[in-house]
Design a protein around this motif. Sequence first.
Motif: not given
Lengths: 274, 278
Positions: A158-163, A175-176, A205-208
């Motif tokens: 989901v593109g949040l490996a760094h978080k 992100q949440q 942020m809707i798009g992501e």
Amino acid sequence: MNDGDQSTNLLEAIGGAPPAESANIVEVTDIHKFFGHNEVLKGVSMTVKQREVVVVCGPSGSGKTTFIRCVNHLEKIQSGSVKVNGHLIGYREENGKLVSDKERNIAHQRREIGMVFQRFNLFPHKTALGNIIEAPIQVRGTSEDEAIEMGRKLLARVGLAHKEDAYPAQLSGGQQQRVAIARALAMRPAVMLFDEPTSALDPEMIGEVLEVMKELAREGMTMIVVSHEMGFAREVADRVVMMDEGLIIEEGTPEVFFTNPQQERTKSFLSKIL
Amino acid sequence: MLVVLALTVAGCSSTKSTYHYQWNLFFQSIFSPDGQILGGLWLTVIISIIAQVIGVILGVFAALGKMSKVLPIRWFANIYIWFFRGTPLVVQLMFFFFGLSVAKIYTWPDLTLGPLTIDGPIQAGIFALGLNEGAYMAEIVRAGILAVDPGQMEAARALGMTPGKAMRRIVLPQAARVIIPPLGNEFNNMLKTTSLLFVLSVVELYETFNIKQGQFFAPFEFFLAAAVWYLLLTTIWGVIQSWIERRLARGTPGAQAAGPSLTARLIGLRNNSGNQAR
């Protein structure tokens, strides 16, 4: 370890699509729901097949959120029945009658149903990774190592490996919500329910979040999505359902639904939001 | 030697109309406390901790009971809270120790745990203090649970957790952040309230000094020294409480402004700039 992982395949991260035990993943039959004397669902039925994506829309107060909450028994129904993956939800059959099930059994049934909330509802005292691994470990009994490995894969996709070590308060709304989707997926549900997943988000942020949901739909996850995102509905829905005053008043494929709606209520609703 | 000296001084002073201060007794009690004082101090701390732990556990159960869907459980919790908040602690102490033992319902026999023997009055004292504290903690815990967003419970249950597991794993840890500050104040109170155990002849910190002031007839010096010891206990606790609250505030926005500073806490002022940031 997953930083180099460029794959976005979400179902692969949880070990493939969960096995379907029934052709109809969701079978809602004539459910009625009252809040006090106010009847908010007046006999709603819906069948969702495996890999099908259904978008539910309708004006506020039409009962669409209540409907989706009845599917995983966050709301009790007064009559009718809900079956997910062939199992009755919230009730069990005894001598042909439906009786309320025990909380423990209801909890067990909910493992099959992923839910994403409008307000994310991430656990603020746990990190992004902590949020994802909590239920697999506590509910499914997955080992911690295994849960962490799956959690990291899901976060990467989901593109949040760094978080992974970030707390919800340190993440943006988009992100949440992506963490919340990963958290629901980690239970390997047979169906995912989305209750207005983008309504609480800032427009940029809707798009992501929609991207993640589209990916999930393309991979064949069975989904019921309450949303006003008609672009999303056009692109990935197999069926669009219009609710008004506690009833489903119209449904059809996106092509038919958007170009040639039959009901006046649908026409006027679409003219307001499109 | 010093005791003998003090006694003679005390003897002389009693014949005069003006009070003769025996500051040596005061300083001695503070800077070189004897075994009796240290024993009393130890007893006060240990009784406070055990009673508070019992209070917190009972408080959690009473709070959950008060919010239960089952009517008899709700009744039971409400009656418990109503009784212990509505009657004086002294009455509870006397009833549980003398009342129960004289009526032969429970005679509070000595309890031996390994090398340690706990006599009846201490047991009864801890029991009554804990029960009393639980009734007050119940409201604090309930407020803490109610302060947690209901969406948290829903999210936990949507993930397949049973209500009990969702409460333990998700709701209570979040409620703890709300509960800890008032819990700290409760423990501050508990440290001082243990002095009431003198009615059961438990020789904790207060009763130790009460005995001493009688022996030396130096109420001014000894009660002042008792006050200093209590101040020391509550101040140390204040430091620990600030530290705990800072740790708990980690990972939340405005973590630096999470609580009143130590000085603000001790003198009872609120740090306004800090609270606005929350």
